[in-house]
Enzyme design. Structure first.
Site, mmCIF file in Angstrom:
data_model
loop_
_atom_site.group_PDB
_atom_site.id
_atom_site.type_symbol
_atom_site.label_atom_id
_atom_site.label_comp_id
_atom_site.label_asym_id
_atom_site.label_seq_id
_atom_site.Cartn_x
_atom_site.Cartn_y
_atom_site.Cartn_z
ATOM 1 C CE LYS A 77 46.617 23.452 -20.398
ATOM 2 N NZ LYS A 77 46.483 24.705 -19.634
ATOM 3 N N GLY A 136 56.229 32.857 -21.283
ATOM 4 C CA GLY A 136 55.749 31.568 -21.759
ATOM 5 C C GLY A 136 55.073 31.710 -23.101
ATOM 6 C CB SER A 137 55.387 30.884 -26.227
ATOM 7 O OG SER A 137 56.325 29.813 -26.220
ATOM 8 N N GLY A 138 53.183 28.583 -24.543
ATOM 9 C CA GLY A 138 52.437 27.360 -24.818
ATOM 10 C C GLY A 138 50.937 27.563 -24.796
ATOM 11 N N GLY A 139 50.211 26.453 -24.617
ATOM 12 C CA GLY A 139 48.765 26.494 -24.661
ATOM 13 C C GLY A 139 48.151 27.370 -23.594
#
Length: 281
Positions: A77, A136-139
């Site tokens: 992403k 969480g820390s992604g897209g």
């Protein structure tokens, strides 16, 4: 489902338009949702999911082959952004893309996760005083954090072991950050899993939060859409908690993608049939 299919969908031929998805762990959800709507509406489209180890090559193929649209899932992403020609709306604001639209070779990135999550937060009655933990820390975490902020939610904790992405995400949206989950006594009303924990193809029996923390919370939100009923959501259901499911997010964001790709807005009955087909995947 065969009796419900629209009889006038054209056979696949040279004029058929292709849409697709790219994911590290492809599922049948998007394919069944979109193809069900194509069938019902008699549209000359087909949808297929793919994985890739060559993201630039895959995006180049979308451009070169005239593929109309592409859904983007973990872990692409953010990595896909430099390969596009432009970003629209929330994709630009949160620097995360889950949808590509191809207009005569120009690839534009959108983020339909954001609008789907924001709509579900509003429907669930989550207000500005609702504290949360987002793991969480992604897209996708960016989309959820942005939706929380724009719904006016003021207090939250981003839990992420990535010492760069975690603090950056928290600072961007005005929340706190920690590398690990807090004590059970500090459990907030809303728990959000924005990691692959519980996803099919991985450790489906794992929980993103301890059972005692789920028991102490009021609302469980899992963005994992496959399986539809993750262990986290099943535990929350058994404990009588309110839930926001990844399947709900997936349907709303896929519907927005469908409209972007085709310019056609299905009615409520058609959406229900497509969602049922997707959830049976």
């Amino acid at each position: 489902m065969s009796a419900l299919r629209h009889p006038t969908r054209p056979p696949i031929g040279r004029d058929t338009r292709l849409c697709m998805s790219l994911s590290a762990r492809p599922s049948n959800f998007g394919s069944r949702f979109h193809n069900s709507l194509y069938d019902q509406l008699g549209l000359d489209y087909v949808y297929k999911s793919f994985s890739t180890k060559d993201l630039p090559g895959a995006i180049g193929g979308i451009r070169a082959l005239g593929i109309r649209g592409c859904a983007i899932s973990m872990p692409f992403k953010e990595a896909v952004i430099p390969l596009l020609d432009g970003l629209e709306g929330s994709a630009r604001a949160i620097d995360s893309v889950n949808t590509i639209v191809n207009d005569d070779g120009r690839l534009t990135g959108y983020n339909t996760d954001y609008s789907a999550v924001r709509a579900l937060l509003a429907q669930t009655g989550i207000g500005r005083d609702t504290r949360f933990i987002l793991r969480g820390s992604g897209g996708m975490a960016k989309a959820v954090a942005a939706a929380l902020r724009d719904e006016g939610v003021e207090r939250g904790l981003i839990v992420a072991r990535n010492a760069d992405a975690g603090p950056a995400l928290a600072a961007t949206y005005g929340y706190d950050w920690a590398a690990d989950l807090p004590d059970i006594a500090d459990t907030p009303p809303l728990l959000i899993n924005v990691t692959p924990i519980g996803m099919a193809g991985g450790d489906e029996d794992a929980l993103p939060f301890p059972e005692a923390m789920v028991a102490a919370a009021d609302i469980a939100f899992d963005v994992v859409a496959f399986p539809v009923e993750t262990r986290f959501l099943a535990l929350a259901q058994g404990l009588g908690k309110r839930r926001i499911t990844g399947a709900e997010v997936a349907v709303l964001q896929a519907l927005e993608q469908f409209v972007l790709y085709t310019g056609v807005t299905p009615d409520a009955g058609q959406i229900r049939i497509a969602a049922e087909a997707a959830r049976a995947a």
